[in-house]
Scaffold this motif. Structure first.
Motif, PDB file in Angstrom:
ATOM      1  N   THR A 169     -17.524  32.928  -4.314  1.00 20.53           N
ATOM      2  CA  THR A 169     -17.111  32.447  -2.981  1.00 20.53           C
ATOM      3  C   THR A 169     -17.998  32.985  -1.867  1.00 20.53           C
ATOM      4  O   THR A 169     -17.876  32.561  -0.720  1.00 20.53           O
ATOM      5  N   GLU A 170     -18.911  33.868  -2.196  1.00 19.33           N
ATOM      6  CA  GLU A 170     -19.884  34.351  -1.210  1.00 19.33           C
ATOM      7  C   GLU A 170     -21.256  33.736  -1.508  1.00 19.33           C
ATOM      8  O   GLU A 170     -22.282  34.215  -1.019  1.00 19.33           O
ATOM      9  N   GLU A 179     -18.688  27.171   5.636  1.00 27.05           N
ATOM     10  CA  GLU A 179     -17.904  26.207   4.837  1.00 27.05           C
ATOM     11  C   GLU A 179     -18.320  24.751   5.028  1.00 27.05           C
ATOM     12  O   GLU A 179     -18.251  23.950   4.081  1.00 27.05           O
TER      13      GLU A 179
HETATM   14  C1  DMJ Z   1     -16.814  34.195   3.075  1.00 24.87           C
HETATM   15  O1  DMJ Z   1     -16.815  35.585   3.087  1.00 24.87           O
HETATM   16  C2  DMJ Z   1     -16.214  33.702   1.791  1.00 24.87           C
HETATM   17  O2  DMJ Z   1     -16.612  32.389   1.616  1.00 24.87           O
HETATM   18  C3  DMJ Z   1     -14.717  33.786   1.760  1.00 24.87           C
HETATM   19  O3  DMJ Z   1     -14.160  33.187   0.621  1.00 24.87           O
HETATM   20  C4  DMJ Z   1     -14.094  33.175   2.993  1.00 24.87           C
HETATM   21  N1  DMJ Z   1     -15.061  32.793   3.954  1.00 24.87           N
HETATM   22  C5  DMJ Z   1     -16.079  33.716   4.315  1.00 24.87           C
HETATM   23  C6  DMJ Z   1     -17.073  33.133   5.293  1.00 24.87           C
HETATM   24  O4  DMJ Z   1     -16.531  32.305   6.239  1.00 24.87           O
END
Ligand code: DMJ
Length: 389
Positions: free
Chosen positions: A371-372, A285
Protein backbone atom coordinates in the motif's frame (compact mmCIF):
# COMPACT_ATOMS: atom_id res chain seq x y z
CA UNK A 1 16.68 4.58 6.32
CA UNK A 2 19.28 7.31 5.77
CA UNK A 3 19.02 9.84 8.56
CA UNK A 4 17.54 7.35 11.04
CA UNK A 5 20.15 4.57 11.35
CA UNK A 6 19.05 3.67 14.87
CA UNK A 7 15.36 3.45 14.12
CA UNK A 8 14.82 0.09 15.80
CA UNK A 9 16.64 1.09 18.97
CA UNK A 10 14.66 4.24 19.48
CA UNK A 11 12.61 4.24 22.61
CA UNK A 12 9.76 6.23 21.17
CA UNK A 13 6.37 5.17 19.92
CA UNK A 14 5.96 3.80 16.43
CA UNK A 15 2.90 2.95 14.40
CA UNK A 16 2.81 -0.79 13.69
CA UNK A 17 1.08 -0.07 10.39
CA UNK A 18 3.45 2.66 9.20
CA UNK A 19 6.58 0.72 10.19
CA UNK A 20 5.23 -2.22 8.24
CA UNK A 21 4.11 -0.48 5.05
CA UNK A 22 6.89 2.10 4.81
CA UNK A 23 9.98 0.42 6.32
CA UNK A 24 9.41 -3.33 6.10
CA UNK A 25 7.69 -2.98 2.72
CA UNK A 26 10.51 -0.72 1.48
CA UNK A 27 13.25 -3.04 2.76
CA UNK A 28 11.59 -6.12 1.26
CA UNK A 29 11.21 -4.41 -2.11
CA UNK A 30 14.84 -3.26 -1.97
CA UNK A 31 15.87 -6.83 -1.23
CA UNK A 32 13.87 -8.33 -4.08
CA UNK A 33 15.06 -5.71 -6.55
CA UNK A 34 18.77 -5.85 -5.63
CA UNK A 35 19.33 -9.21 -3.94
CA UNK A 36 21.37 -7.42 -1.21
CA UNK A 37 21.18 -9.47 2.00
CA UNK A 38 21.30 -6.41 4.25
CA UNK A 39 17.79 -5.39 3.20
CA UNK A 40 16.44 -8.83 4.02
CA UNK A 41 18.08 -8.99 7.44
CA UNK A 42 16.91 -5.47 8.38
CA UNK A 43 13.35 -6.29 7.29
CA UNK A 44 13.39 -9.41 9.47
CA UNK A 45 14.94 -7.59 12.42
CA UNK A 46 12.25 -4.96 12.23
CA UNK A 47 9.51 -7.58 11.79
CA UNK A 48 10.63 -9.29 15.03
CA UNK A 49 10.37 -5.96 16.83
CA UNK A 50 6.70 -5.69 15.89
CA UNK A 51 5.66 -9.11 17.21
CA UNK A 52 4.91 -8.04 20.83
CA UNK A 53 2.06 -5.85 19.54
CA UNK A 54 0.17 -9.09 18.79
CA UNK A 55 0.15 -10.20 22.43
CA UNK A 56 -3.52 -9.42 23.01
CA UNK A 57 -6.40 -11.74 23.99
CA UNK A 58 -7.48 -12.08 20.35
CA UNK A 59 -4.13 -11.71 18.61
CA UNK A 60 -5.42 -8.55 16.90
CA UNK A 61 -2.43 -6.24 17.30
CA UNK A 62 -2.54 -2.86 18.99
CA UNK A 63 -1.74 0.15 16.81
CA UNK A 64 1.23 1.68 18.62
CA UNK A 65 4.38 -0.06 19.83
CA UNK A 66 7.50 0.98 21.67
CA UNK A 67 10.21 -0.70 19.61
CA UNK A 68 12.61 -0.64 22.54
CA UNK A 69 10.48 -2.16 25.30
CA UNK A 70 7.94 -4.00 23.14
CA UNK A 71 5.07 -2.37 25.04
CA UNK A 72 2.05 -1.68 22.87
CA UNK A 73 -1.13 0.29 23.21
CA UNK A 74 -4.06 1.62 21.16
CA UNK A 75 -4.18 5.05 19.59
CA UNK A 76 -5.62 7.58 22.03
CA UNK A 77 -8.10 8.74 19.38
CA UNK A 78 -9.39 5.25 18.55
CA UNK A 79 -12.65 4.64 20.36
CA UNK A 80 -12.55 2.44 23.48
CA UNK A 81 -9.05 1.06 22.98
CA UNK A 82 -9.86 -0.36 19.57
CA UNK A 83 -7.56 -1.37 16.74
CA UNK A 84 -8.09 0.03 13.24
CA UNK A 85 -9.19 -2.15 10.32
CA UNK A 86 -6.86 -0.48 7.81
CA UNK A 87 -3.95 -0.96 10.21
CA UNK A 88 -4.22 -4.57 11.39
CA UNK A 89 -5.66 -5.47 7.98
CA UNK A 90 -2.59 -4.18 6.12
CA UNK A 91 0.14 -6.54 7.27
CA UNK A 92 -0.58 -9.64 5.24
CA UNK A 93 1.63 -9.13 2.19
CA UNK A 94 4.74 -8.14 4.09
CA UNK A 95 4.32 -10.72 6.85
CA UNK A 96 3.98 -13.59 4.38
CA UNK A 97 7.25 -12.51 2.79
CA UNK A 98 8.92 -12.30 6.21
CA UNK A 99 7.93 -15.91 6.91
CA UNK A 100 9.04 -17.05 3.51
CA UNK A 101 12.42 -15.34 3.73
CA UNK A 102 13.16 -16.41 7.30
CA UNK A 103 11.59 -19.85 7.26
CA UNK A 104 9.90 -18.79 10.51
CA UNK A 105 6.12 -19.30 10.32
CA UNK A 106 5.38 -16.87 13.16
CA UNK A 107 4.72 -13.88 10.88
CA UNK A 108 2.29 -15.79 8.66
CA UNK A 109 0.57 -17.23 11.72
CA UNK A 110 -0.06 -13.74 13.11
CA UNK A 111 -1.77 -12.50 9.97
CA UNK A 112 -3.69 -15.72 9.36
CA UNK A 113 -5.08 -15.36 12.89
CA UNK A 114 -6.25 -11.82 12.08
CA UNK A 115 -8.12 -13.24 9.14
CA UNK A 116 -9.67 -15.92 11.34
CA UNK A 117 -10.97 -13.30 13.81
CA UNK A 118 -12.41 -11.25 10.94
CA UNK A 119 -14.11 -14.26 9.43
CA UNK A 120 -15.66 -15.17 12.76
CA UNK A 121 -17.12 -11.79 13.72
CA UNK A 122 -20.56 -10.89 12.41
CA UNK A 123 -20.50 -8.17 9.78
CA UNK A 124 -23.39 -5.69 9.65
CA UNK A 125 -24.92 -6.06 6.16
CA UNK A 126 -21.70 -7.79 5.11
CA UNK A 127 -19.71 -4.61 5.81
CA UNK A 128 -16.51 -4.32 7.84
CA UNK A 129 -16.58 -1.52 10.42
CA UNK A 130 -13.30 0.34 11.05
CA UNK A 131 -12.86 -0.22 14.79
CA UNK A 132 -12.38 -3.64 16.42
CA UNK A 133 -11.55 -4.44 20.03
CA UNK A 134 -8.28 -6.42 20.38
CA UNK A 135 -9.65 -7.71 23.67
CA UNK A 136 -13.08 -9.05 22.70
CA UNK A 137 -12.72 -9.32 18.92
CA UNK A 138 -15.99 -7.39 18.48
CA UNK A 139 -16.65 -4.21 16.54
CA UNK A 140 -16.50 -1.12 18.69
CA UNK A 141 -18.23 1.33 16.37
CA UNK A 142 -20.22 0.97 13.18
CA UNK A 143 -18.31 3.35 10.93
CA UNK A 144 -17.51 1.89 7.51
CA UNK A 145 -15.28 3.60 4.99
CA UNK A 146 -13.36 2.62 1.92
CA UNK A 147 -11.26 5.73 2.59
CA UNK A 148 -9.23 6.44 5.73
CA UNK A 149 -9.35 3.77 8.50
CA UNK A 150 -10.67 1.08 6.16
CA UNK A 151 -8.99 1.50 2.75
CA UNK A 152 -5.95 -0.77 2.51
CA UNK A 153 -7.67 -3.69 4.29
CA UNK A 154 -9.72 -4.23 1.10
CA UNK A 155 -6.65 -3.63 -1.08
CA UNK A 156 -4.69 -6.34 0.78
CA UNK A 157 -7.43 -8.92 0.26
CA UNK A 158 -7.25 -8.84 -3.52
CA UNK A 159 -3.47 -8.39 -3.47
CA UNK A 160 -3.01 -11.34 -1.09
CA UNK A 161 -4.81 -13.49 -3.61
CA UNK A 162 -2.74 -12.15 -6.50
CA UNK A 163 0.52 -12.47 -4.56
CA UNK A 164 -0.28 -16.12 -3.80
CA UNK A 165 -0.45 -16.72 -7.56
CA UNK A 166 -4.23 -16.94 -7.17
CA UNK A 167 -4.09 -19.78 -4.66
CA UNK A 168 -5.36 -17.94 -1.57
CA UNK A 169 -9.02 -18.40 -2.45
CA UNK A 170 -10.14 -17.34 1.04
CA UNK A 171 -8.73 -13.84 0.44
CA UNK A 172 -10.45 -13.66 -2.95
CA UNK A 173 -13.79 -14.65 -1.45
CA UNK A 174 -13.43 -12.07 1.33
CA UNK A 175 -12.63 -9.43 -1.29
CA UNK A 176 -15.53 -10.39 -3.55
CA UNK A 177 -18.01 -10.44 -0.66
CA UNK A 178 -16.74 -7.15 0.77
CA UNK A 179 -16.92 -5.42 -2.60
CA UNK A 180 -20.43 -6.72 -3.17
CA UNK A 181 -21.56 -5.30 0.20
CA UNK A 182 -19.83 -2.00 -0.49
CA UNK A 183 -21.50 -1.74 -3.86
CA UNK A 184 -24.89 -2.57 -2.44
CA UNK A 185 -24.74 -0.16 0.49
CA UNK A 186 -22.18 2.57 -0.24
CA UNK A 187 -21.86 3.16 -3.98
CA UNK A 188 -24.07 6.03 -5.13
CA UNK A 189 -24.59 8.22 -8.17
CA UNK A 190 -24.87 11.99 -7.84
CA UNK A 191 -27.53 14.08 -9.58
CA UNK A 192 -24.83 15.13 -12.03
CA UNK A 193 -24.05 11.50 -12.84
CA UNK A 194 -20.86 11.02 -10.81
CA UNK A 195 -20.38 7.63 -9.13
CA UNK A 196 -18.93 7.81 -5.63
CA UNK A 197 -18.47 5.66 -2.54
CA UNK A 198 -20.11 7.14 0.54
CA UNK A 199 -19.23 6.44 4.17
CA UNK A 200 -21.60 4.57 6.48
CA UNK A 201 -22.27 5.45 10.11
CA UNK A 202 -24.50 2.84 11.72
CA UNK A 203 -26.71 2.69 8.65
CA UNK A 204 -26.68 6.44 7.85
CA UNK A 205 -24.77 7.54 4.77
CA UNK A 206 -22.28 10.39 4.80
CA UNK A 207 -22.04 11.52 1.15
CA UNK A 208 -18.37 12.22 1.28
CA UNK A 209 -15.33 10.70 -0.39
CA UNK A 210 -11.85 11.22 0.99
CA UNK A 211 -8.84 11.54 -1.32
CA UNK A 212 -7.72 8.29 0.32
CA UNK A 213 -10.82 6.52 -1.05
CA UNK A 214 -9.69 7.31 -4.59
CA UNK A 215 -7.32 4.33 -4.56
CA UNK A 216 -10.46 2.20 -5.00
CA UNK A 217 -10.73 2.89 -8.74
CA UNK A 218 -7.35 1.20 -9.16
CA UNK A 219 -8.18 -1.63 -6.78
CA UNK A 220 -11.46 -2.44 -8.53
CA UNK A 221 -9.64 -2.28 -11.89
CA UNK A 222 -7.02 -4.71 -10.60
CA UNK A 223 -9.72 -7.11 -9.41
CA UNK A 224 -11.94 -6.70 -12.49
CA UNK A 225 -9.87 -8.95 -14.71
CA UNK A 226 -10.31 -11.76 -12.22
CA UNK A 227 -14.01 -11.34 -11.57
CA UNK A 228 -16.63 -13.83 -12.73
CA UNK A 229 -17.03 -13.55 -16.49
CA UNK A 230 -20.47 -11.91 -16.27
CA UNK A 231 -19.20 -9.31 -13.73
CA UNK A 232 -15.94 -8.33 -15.46
CA UNK A 233 -17.24 -5.49 -17.60
CA UNK A 234 -19.34 -4.26 -14.72
CA UNK A 235 -16.25 -3.86 -12.52
CA UNK A 236 -14.21 -2.27 -15.32
CA UNK A 237 -17.02 0.28 -15.69
CA UNK A 238 -17.30 0.85 -11.94
CA UNK A 239 -13.53 1.39 -11.65
CA UNK A 240 -13.62 3.83 -14.57
CA UNK A 241 -16.54 5.75 -13.07
CA UNK A 242 -14.91 6.13 -9.66
CA UNK A 243 -11.62 7.17 -11.26
CA UNK A 244 -13.53 9.71 -13.33
CA UNK A 245 -15.16 11.13 -10.19
CA UNK A 246 -11.76 11.48 -8.54
CA UNK A 247 -10.46 13.21 -11.66
CA UNK A 248 -13.43 15.59 -11.41
CA UNK A 249 -12.36 16.48 -7.86
CA UNK A 250 -9.05 17.65 -9.36
CA UNK A 251 -10.63 19.26 -12.42
CA UNK A 252 -13.04 21.37 -10.33
CA UNK A 253 -10.25 23.00 -8.32
CA UNK A 254 -8.22 26.07 -9.28
CA UNK A 255 -4.92 24.27 -8.88
CA UNK A 256 -6.03 21.09 -10.73
CA UNK A 257 -5.07 19.16 -7.60
CA UNK A 258 -7.74 17.51 -5.49
CA UNK A 259 -8.86 18.29 -1.92
CA UNK A 260 -8.45 15.98 1.07
CA UNK A 261 -12.20 15.21 0.95
CA UNK A 262 -15.05 16.10 -1.35
CA UNK A 263 -18.78 15.89 -0.92
CA UNK A 264 -22.00 15.26 -2.72
CA UNK A 265 -24.65 17.19 -0.87
CA UNK A 266 -26.62 20.40 -0.96
CA UNK A 267 -25.92 20.94 -4.66
CA UNK A 268 -22.18 20.31 -4.28
CA UNK A 269 -20.51 17.67 -6.41
CA UNK A 270 -16.93 16.46 -6.05
CA UNK A 271 -15.77 19.57 -4.19
CA UNK A 272 -14.73 20.21 -0.61
CA UNK A 273 -17.36 22.10 1.35
CA UNK A 274 -15.39 22.55 4.57
CA UNK A 275 -12.37 24.79 4.95
CA UNK A 276 -10.60 22.02 6.82
CA UNK A 277 -10.83 19.67 3.81
CA UNK A 278 -9.36 21.92 1.13
CA UNK A 279 -5.72 20.88 1.46
CA UNK A 280 -3.58 18.56 -0.71
CA UNK A 281 -0.60 16.84 0.89
CA UNK A 282 0.93 15.23 -2.21
CA UNK A 283 -1.20 12.13 -1.85
CA UNK A 284 -0.96 9.37 -4.50
CA UNK A 285 -4.40 7.73 -4.65
CA UNK A 286 -5.74 9.49 -7.73
CA UNK A 287 -2.65 8.90 -9.89
CA UNK A 288 -2.51 5.36 -8.50
CA UNK A 289 -5.93 4.73 -10.05
CA UNK A 290 -4.85 6.40 -13.31
CA UNK A 291 -1.93 3.95 -13.47
CA UNK A 292 -4.09 0.86 -12.94
CA UNK A 293 -6.76 2.12 -15.33
CA UNK A 294 -4.10 2.80 -17.96
CA UNK A 295 -2.65 -0.69 -17.65
CA UNK A 296 -6.12 -2.20 -17.82
CA UNK A 297 -7.58 -0.18 -20.70
CA UNK A 298 -4.78 1.78 -22.42
CA UNK A 299 -7.22 4.63 -22.80
CA UNK A 300 -4.94 7.65 -23.45
CA UNK A 301 -7.08 9.89 -21.24
CA UNK A 302 -5.42 8.39 -18.16
CA UNK A 303 -2.02 9.56 -19.37
CA UNK A 304 -3.47 12.99 -20.15
CA UNK A 305 -4.95 13.19 -16.66
CA UNK A 306 -1.63 12.09 -15.17
CA UNK A 307 0.19 14.75 -17.13
CA UNK A 308 -2.21 17.39 -15.79
CA UNK A 309 -1.15 16.31 -12.30
CA UNK A 310 2.54 16.54 -13.20
CA UNK A 311 2.01 20.10 -14.44
CA UNK A 312 -0.01 21.10 -11.38
CA UNK A 313 2.62 19.65 -9.03
CA UNK A 314 5.32 21.62 -10.85
CA UNK A 315 3.28 24.78 -10.73
CA UNK A 316 1.92 24.73 -7.20
CA UNK A 317 3.96 22.30 -5.11
CA UNK A 318 7.55 22.66 -6.28
CA UNK A 319 9.69 24.59 -3.80
CA UNK A 320 13.39 25.19 -3.58
CA UNK A 321 14.23 22.00 -1.71
CA UNK A 322 11.67 19.64 -3.22
CA UNK A 323 7.87 19.53 -3.23
CA UNK A 324 5.43 20.71 -0.60
CA UNK A 325 1.78 20.10 0.21
CA UNK A 326 -0.59 23.06 -0.21
CA UNK A 327 -3.22 24.38 2.17
CA UNK A 328 -5.99 25.16 -0.30
CA UNK A 329 -6.54 23.67 -3.75
CA UNK A 330 -9.20 26.27 -4.55
CA UNK A 331 -6.88 29.25 -4.97
CA UNK A 332 -4.38 29.91 -7.71
CA UNK A 333 -1.90 31.20 -5.12
CA UNK A 334 -1.89 28.45 -2.49
CA UNK A 335 0.40 28.56 0.53
CA UNK A 336 2.73 25.66 1.25
CA UNK A 337 2.57 23.45 4.33
CA UNK A 338 6.37 23.01 4.29
CA UNK A 339 6.13 19.23 4.24
CA UNK A 340 7.15 16.62 1.68
CA UNK A 341 5.48 13.41 2.83
CA UNK A 342 7.51 10.25 2.19
CA UNK A 343 4.66 8.77 0.17
CA UNK A 344 5.26 11.47 -2.45
CA UNK A 345 8.45 9.72 -3.57
CA UNK A 346 7.38 6.18 -2.68
CA UNK A 347 3.98 6.39 -4.33
CA UNK A 348 2.92 9.56 -6.15
CA UNK A 349 6.03 9.87 -8.32
CA UNK A 350 6.38 6.10 -8.74
CA UNK A 351 2.81 5.70 -9.98
CA UNK A 352 3.27 8.66 -12.33
CA UNK A 353 6.45 7.06 -13.66
CA UNK A 354 4.70 3.72 -14.16
CA UNK A 355 1.83 5.46 -15.94
CA UNK A 356 4.22 6.64 -18.64
CA UNK A 357 6.39 3.57 -19.11
CA UNK A 358 5.85 0.21 -20.77
CA UNK A 359 3.63 -2.35 -19.08
CA UNK A 360 6.54 -4.73 -18.59
CA UNK A 361 8.24 -2.37 -16.12
CA UNK A 362 7.23 -3.98 -12.81
CA UNK A 363 4.59 -5.96 -14.67
CA UNK A 364 1.37 -6.57 -12.77
CA UNK A 365 1.74 -10.23 -13.79
CA UNK A 366 4.83 -10.53 -11.60
CA UNK A 367 4.51 -7.90 -8.87
CA UNK A 368 2.01 -6.53 -6.42
CA UNK A 369 2.54 -3.12 -4.89
CA UNK A 370 2.15 -2.91 -1.16
CA UNK A 371 0.00 0.00 0.00
CA UNK A 372 3.04 2.28 0.01
CA UNK A 373 3.81 1.24 -3.62
CA UNK A 374 6.77 -0.95 -2.71
CA UNK A 375 6.82 -3.83 -5.19
CA UNK A 376 6.68 -7.38 -3.82
CA UNK A 377 7.04 -10.39 -6.11
CA UNK A 378 4.10 -12.64 -6.87
CA UNK A 379 4.79 -16.11 -5.57
CA UNK A 380 5.29 -17.85 -8.94
CA UNK A 381 7.03 -21.09 -8.22
CA UNK A 382 9.60 -20.52 -10.95
CA UNK A 383 10.13 -16.88 -9.96
CA UNK A 384 10.73 -17.91 -6.36
CA UNK A 385 13.32 -20.42 -7.49
CA UNK A 386 15.19 -17.76 -9.46
CA UNK A 387 15.23 -15.35 -6.50
CA UNK A 388 16.56 -18.05 -4.19
CA UNK A 389 19.45 -19.05 -6.45
C1 DMJ B 1 -0.09 5.93 2.16
O1 DMJ B 1 0.75 5.96 3.26
C2 DMJ B 1 -0.66 4.55 2.00
O2 DMJ B 1 -1.13 4.43 0.71
C3 DMJ B 1 -1.77 4.25 2.97
O3 DMJ B 1 -2.39 3.02 2.72
C4 DMJ B 1 -2.82 5.34 2.98
N1 DMJ B 1 -2.45 6.45 2.19
C5 DMJ B 1 -1.15 7.01 2.34
C6 DMJ B 1 -0.88 8.14 1.38
O4 DMJ B 1 -1.96 8.96 1.14
Amino acid sequence: MKGSPHLINLNGEASLFEVNIRYIGGLLAAYYLTGEEVFKSKALELGEKLLPAFNTPTGIPRGVINLGSGMSWSWGWASAGSSILAEFGTLHLEFLHLSELSGNPVFAEKVMNIRKVLNRVEKPQGLYPNFLSPVTGNWVQHHVSIGGLGDSFYEYLIKSWLMSDKKDSEAKKMYDDALEAIEKHLVKKSAGGLTYIAEWRGGILDHKMGHLACFSGGMIALGAEHAREERKQHYVDLAAEITNTCHESYERSDTKLGPEAFRFDAGTEAMATRLSERYYILRPEVVESYMYMWRLTHDPKYRQWGWEVVKALEKHCRVEAGFSGIRDVYTTTPTHDNMQQSFFLAETLKYLYLLFCEDDVLSLDDWVFNTEAHPLPINHTDFKASVQQ
